[in-house]
Scaffold this active site. Structure first.
Site, PDB file in Angstrom:
ATOM      1  CG  HIS A  16     -24.827   7.418  29.680  1.00 61.85           C
ATOM      2  ND1 HIS A  16     -24.921   8.194  30.814  1.00 61.85           N
ATOM      3  CD2 HIS A  16     -24.058   8.111  28.819  1.00 61.85           C
ATOM      4  CE1 HIS A  16     -24.241   9.319  30.640  1.00 61.85           C
ATOM      5  NE2 HIS A  16     -23.708   9.298  29.443  1.00 61.85           N
TER       6      HIS A  16
ATOM      7  CD  GLU B 121     -26.615   5.799  33.108  1.00 55.95           C
ATOM      8  OE1 GLU B 121     -25.804   4.864  32.926  1.00 55.95           O
ATOM      9  OE2 GLU B 121     -26.394   6.964  32.745  1.00 55.95           O
TER      10      GLU B 121
ATOM     11  CB  CYS C  92     -20.505   9.118  30.748  1.00 55.86           C
ATOM     12  SG  CYS C  92     -20.239  10.135  29.300  1.00 55.86           S
TER      13      CYS C  92
END
Ligand code: GLN
Length: 200
Positions: free
Chosen positions: A179, A181, A81
């Site tokens: 994202h 994660e 991002c």
């Protein structure tokens, strides 16, 4: 190679989630706020957050040029991002004078999905992965133009216009608009850790 040391640029943004996934994958994951910490890393993750703030803080913490130099010297870097924006050679809709580390031969448009749909989730086909990735987009950029050496890893349905590129790789550099994660799915990070091991 024993566990590679992978730094997460920790000036701002969602650092902890990356540390957790990298550690789960067997990397020696560590925060990077100082040049000395960068120096002991084999690779770096540039997290999501706010690219204008991150660029300014990188200057303040005297990390901007050292990171650029390491990218130039072939250090593997994964940007998510805002981190994708930081790796882009060219950006659109940036703040006046907004700086990036660069390295990826792409043009990235900031906040590209617009205000109405600035955060959303969807499943994406991802090159090299058998099953789709559940992707979380938060005020995300997309990639408008890719250079000859850039491999497109994923696209998102862009409606009637066309599909938008949201994941790319160029040699040892990887970037996603979304994202990875924030999910339990470690596969995208695993691709990066494999890249780090190959480059060691
Ligand atoms: N919109 C942010 C920027 O321009 C990126 C958002 C994010 O990283 N989730 O930097």
């Amino acid at each position: 190679m024993t566990a590679p040391t992978i730094g997460v640029l920790s000036l701002q943004g969602d650092v902890r989630e990356h540390l957790r996934v990298l550690t789960a994958l067997g990397a020696d994951a560590t925060t990077v706020r100082r040049v000395g910490e960068l120096e002991r890393c084999h690779a770096l993750v540039v997290p999501g957050g706010e690219s204008t703030t991150m660029a300014k803080l990188a200057r303040t913490f005297e990390l901007f040029e050292p990171i650029q130099a390491r990218i130039g010297a072939g250090m593997p870097v994964f940007g998510t991002c805002a981190g994708m924006i930081m790796l882009a050679d060219h950006i659109k809709d940036g703040m006046a004078g907004q700086e990036t580390f660069g390295g990826l031969d792409v043009t990235v448009r900031r906040n590209a999905f617009g205000r109405q749909v600035d955060s959303f989730e969807t499943d994406l086909d991802f090159v090299g992965l058998d099953d789709p990735v559940h992707a979380v987009f938060i005020r995300a950029p997309w990639v408008d133009e890719v250079g000859a050496g850039v491999r497109v890893l994923a696209r998102v349905d862009g409606g009637p216009s066309d599909d938008k590129v949201v994941a790319v790789q160029q040699e040892q550099l990887m970037a996603t608009s979304f994202h990875p994660e924030v999910d339990d799915d470690e596969r995208v990070h695993r691709m990066f850790v494999d890249l780090v091991r190959q480059n060691a």
